[in-house]
Design an enzyme around this catalytic site. Structure first.
Site, PDB file in Angstrom:
ATOM      1  N   GLU A 150       3.580   6.020  -2.634  1.00 38.44           N
ATOM      2  CA  GLU A 150       4.370   7.175  -2.633  1.00 38.44           C
ATOM      3  C   GLU A 150       5.088   7.205  -3.880  1.00 38.44           C
ATOM      4  O   GLU A 150       5.479   8.410  -4.518  1.00 38.44           O
ATOM      5  CB  GLU A 150       5.635   6.438  -1.426  1.00 38.44           C
ATOM      6  CG  GLU A 150       5.833   6.516   0.098  1.00 38.44           C
ATOM      7  CD  GLU A 150       4.783   8.053  -0.058  1.00 38.44           C
ATOM      8  OE1 GLU A 150       5.518   8.556  -0.103  1.00 38.44           O
ATOM      9  OE2 GLU A 150       4.862   7.839   1.670  1.00 38.44           O
ATOM     10  N   SER A 178       1.129  -1.210  -0.406  1.00 38.63           N
ATOM     11  CA  SER A 178       0.327  -0.239   0.254  1.00 38.63           C
ATOM     12  C   SER A 178       1.041   0.941   0.575  1.00 38.63           C
ATOM     13  O   SER A 178       0.749   1.824  -0.925  1.00 38.63           O
ATOM     14  CB  SER A 178      -1.282   0.280   1.052  1.00 38.63           C
ATOM     15  OG  SER A 178      -0.131   0.049   2.312  1.00 38.63           O
ATOM     16  N   ASP A 179       2.139   1.218   0.802  1.00 38.39           N
ATOM     17  CA  ASP A 179       2.438   2.658   0.630  1.00 38.39           C
ATOM     18  C   ASP A 179       3.368   2.531  -0.989  1.00 38.39           C
ATOM     19  O   ASP A 179       4.195   3.315  -0.889  1.00 38.39           O
ATOM     20  CB  ASP A 179       3.166   2.697   2.337  1.00 38.39           C
ATOM     21  CG  ASP A 179       4.694   1.528   2.662  1.00 38.39           C
ATOM     22  OD1 ASP A 179       3.952   0.687   1.658  1.00 38.39           O
ATOM     23  OD2 ASP A 179       4.655   1.602   3.618  1.00 38.39           O
ATOM     24  N   CYS A 180       4.538   1.923  -0.967  1.00 40.75           N
ATOM     25  CA  CYS A 180       4.865   1.736  -2.309  1.00 40.75           C
ATOM     26  C   CYS A 180       3.949   2.132  -3.194  1.00 40.75           C
ATOM     27  O   CYS A 180       4.657   2.911  -4.081  1.00 40.75           O
ATOM     28  CB  CYS A 180       5.296   0.104  -2.030  1.00 40.75           C
ATOM     29  SG  CYS A 180       6.536  -0.571  -1.011  1.00 40.75           S
TER      30      CYS A 180
END
Length: 756
Positions: A489, A484-486
């Protein structure tokens, strides 16, 4: 950068073969034909660091040692090679910065030289001390030749990372000595050719025996040593593949487990069921004498299944797990386990392994399951099979060489993750339109364009994978696991650049929408966001945690870091595409920020699960709050978060949090003092929250500037990352991206401040 003393050159290796061994030939990744030998490989004092090269094949990293002088001339070392190896870059001093923005420019001048040919930034991703043993054991049991230069630098790395007092090894490079680390790394050294009577081995062995010997190792170590034939399978707590036959509706069915634990226990269950072991060698017979306190022939293997040293027992087995294991060992396996069911379970586990290999082109999720899948393919398909050859090739991508020696990374790299942060660093400093940095940024944008995942995996529901179309992985598209965060970003970085005048639109609107569609699948019922997929079971599942050395490993959890990344990506997207799934995005963001507030600790901070620890997560949480307009002046949650950070600012202006905070859940300072990375995280959070005391922020900025080297770099300090509460991992590029982000934000916010 301090220049490392070069090691002496070595002569050409002489092939050796153990009597009675079977010779096998295969083409290695370097294109050379090798003869397998079960005898320990040749080992030297060191290699010439000037002969190592790191090849970037469109985001696939492999290290090569050039023994031929002509090859050395034809393939010169790059700045990145030299930096990774700790060699001098011989760069001139840059003009002393007159303000924070000058410091950013100096930092970018250095960091730009580390950008790799395909446009990304790479680095060591080491720290855990149980990864390399899995790779080496998988080489040994599959009769894969270990080149002398690998063996030599593995030896050098493990010697460099041995505890200075007792000679043992811990779970990670900063951890206390444990049986897990010591028994596996001692074994690794013996397999690569270090003699048992080497002084460092004698010291390590004495420490291992003081800790109770190999019988006191945790479950994963007992698995590897049983596979190697140093232990009997009876010492391994049961991992029956029949679990994989459970219907999906069963609350503890494996598809509900966290992705890493299910991908590790999948090949583990297959090999446990087969009770497969390596061909016996003299080294294996010798290890049976070296690793145990008692005589090997007299050990009660079954009686030591639950024996574990307190240093390794971070998450003790629950009464429930002990009861399940007792029933499996004493009732199910001897009396009720029908052969037909076992065959069905092994076949299904085998098929799931094949799907994992196919969906990642044999790169696999991470080195633990990659090494185990390699052994499964060797045992099942044979030594010369396509699957074995592919695993031999792809497992090279986990290896990393540095001045200390050769280690194993936590994945096949950090490519997409660190590249996204590098782009955002330039944006935060207001330099995206500066033509000086355009070539660097354009290469990074082109890299993210190529690395976007364009399709979901084949048989997505059958192999229990999360939607990924439009996403980015942590490392690269080959590995292919969306996080999710990859995704968030990388998406932010793409939008930032493509909306900057002068940059091309490489990723069209539909591909942006694909990324948003995937992001919107990550929200859990709580409102927060997890990492690889929304939680599929409750935290009660930790009662079945058999790993012992890790916490929070059985299921997914919601994280402030991941939740914030998704919130900020959705918020940025909505500014440019305000009508696309407008209501869903608004509801998602509101629920996510509400969860952020609920997750705040009584002391005002937030617990971080992917870096150390409260400092890291509090930075992200304050950014989440600021995205909806809640800052220090109008939000009690934001004020408490800022006050928490300020309460831990040191006299020199910095912050210093130890990895012990991750283990204990309480803020603990690092004994070495302020760290530039943690100082940057705290400052970013404070500035996002519009903390009013400029002088407190300025003091931290000055510390970062003072630690910048004349060539623009920052030196490595304490370890930065963590996973599963107890294991630390390195993010060396953070000392560039987050320091420059903090400096750039300060320069934009306080444009007249010089801070010198």
């Amino acid at each position: 950068m301090t220049k490392k003393k070069p090691n002496a050159a070595r002569a050409e290796p002489v092939p050796v073969t153990e009597k009675g061994s079977t010779k096998k030939r295969f083409s290695d990744v370097h294109g050379a034909s090798n003869i397998h030998s079960a005898k320990r490989p040749r080992i030297e004092d060191g290699t010439e660091l000037s002969r190592w090269r790191m090849r970037d094949d469109e985001s696939r990293h492999t290290w090569h040692y050039l023994e031929d002088d002509e090859a050395v001339k034809k393939w010169p070392q790059t700045h990145a090679d030299k930096y990774f190896l700790g060699l001098s870059l011989d760069l001139p001093d840059l003009p002393p910065p007159k303000n924070p923005l000058d410091a950013v420019r100096n930092g970018l001048t250095f960091f730009e030289k580390l950008q790799l040919p395909s446009g990304h930034w790479g680095c060591e991703y080491g720290g855990p001390m149980f990864l390399l043993p899995g790779i080496v054991i998988s080489w040994y049991v599959t009769k894969t030749p270990i080149p002398w230069y690998y063996a030599t630098e593995i030896k050098n790395y493990l010697f460099a990372r041995a505890h200075p007092e007792d000679g043992g090894w811990g779970l990670h490079i900063e951890g206390d000595t444990s049986v897990f680390g010591t028994v596996l790394n001692y074994t690794t050294l013996r397999l690569v050719g270090v003699e048992a009577e080497h002084p460092k081995m004698v010291k390590a062995r004495a420490t291992l025996h003081k800790l109770g010997g190999a019988t006191h190792a945790p479950h994963w170590a007992k698995f590897w040593l049983s596979l190697l034939g140093v232990m009997d399978w009876d010492i391994v707590n049961p991992v029956p593949p029949e679990f994989w036959l459970m219907p999906d509706w069963v609350p503890l069915a494996p598809w509900r487990w966290w992705i890493h634990i299910r991908q590790v226990f999948l090949p583990m269950s297959y090999l446990w069921s087969k009770r497969w072991q390596a061909e016996e060698t003299e080294t294996i017979r010798s290890l049976r004498k070296e690793l145990f306190v008692d005589d090997w022939a007299t050990i009660d293997w079954a009686g030591n299944r639950n024996t574990i040293h307190p240093n390794d027992n971070y998450h003790p087995k629950s009464w429930l797990l002990n009861s399940v294991n007792w029933l499996l060992v004493n009732v199910w396996t001897p009396y009720l386990r029908p052969k037909a069911l076992v065959t069905m379970a092994e076949d299904w586990a085998s098929e799931l392994i094949d799907m994992e290999d196919k969906n990642t082109d044999y790169a696999d999720l991470a080195p633990v399951n990659a090494a185990m899948n390699f052994v499964v393919c060797y045992a099942r398909d044979g030594p010369d099979s396509h699957s074995v050859r592919k695993h031999r090739e792809r497992n090279e991508e986990f290896l990393w060489v540095k001045g200390e020696g050769l280690l194993c990374n936590g994945t096949n790299g950090v490519q997409c993750w660190d590249t996204a942060f590098a782009i955002q660093t330039v944006m935060d400093a207001g330099l995206t339109e500066d033509p000086r940095w355009r070539p660097m940024l354009l290469k990074a944008l082109e890299y993210l364009d190529k690395q976007q995942i364009r399709e979901n995996v084949e048989n997505q529901s059958k192999c229990y994978r999360q939607q990924r179309k439009g996403a980015w992985a942590f490392s690269n598209k080959d590995q292919g696991y969306a996080v999710s965060d990859c995704v968030s970003e990388a998406l932010k970085s793409v939008i930032i650049l493509q909306k900057t005048p002068g940059f091309p639109t490489l990723i069209d609107d539909q591909r942006i929408f694909d990324a948003i569609d995937t992001l919107l699948t990550y929200q859990s019922s709580s409102g927060g966001c997890a990492s690889y997929e929304p939680p599929r079971a409750g935290t009660w599942m930790e009662a079945l945690n058999a790993a012992e050395v890790f916490g929070r490993i059985m299921v997914e959890y919601d994280y402030p870091e991941c939740t914030t990344a998704v919130v900020t990506a959705l918020s940025l997207f909505s500014k440019h595409w305000p009508t696309y799934r407008q209501k869903e995005i608004k509801a998602f963001v509101n629920r996510a920020v509400s969860w952020i507030k609920i997750a705040q600790k009584p002391h005002g901070g937030w617990y971080g699960s992917w870096a150390i620890c409260f400092t890291y997560a509090t930075m992200f949480a304050l950014e989440s709050l600021s995205s909806i307009g809640e800052t220090y002046g109008n939000s009690e949650h934001s004020k408490r978060g800022c006050d928490f950070l300020i309460s831990h600012q040191r006299e020199d202006g910095g912050w210093s949090e130890s990895y012990k905070a991750c283990e204990t859940g309480e803020y603990i300072e690092h004994p070495t003092g302020s760290q530039v990375v943690m100082t940057s995280w705290a400052l970013i959070g404070l500035m996002k929250a519009k903390y009013p005391d400029k002088e407190r922020i300025k003091k931290g900025i000055k510390l970062i500037m003072d630690r910048q080297q004349p060539n623009g770099e920052w030196l490595q300090e304490a370890i930065e990352g963590v996973f599963n509460k107890s294991c630390m991992i390195s993010y060396p590029n953070y000392k560039f991206t987050f320091t420059m982000k903090a400096l750039g934000m300060f320069a934009q916010k306080y444009q007249d401040e010089t801070v010198i």
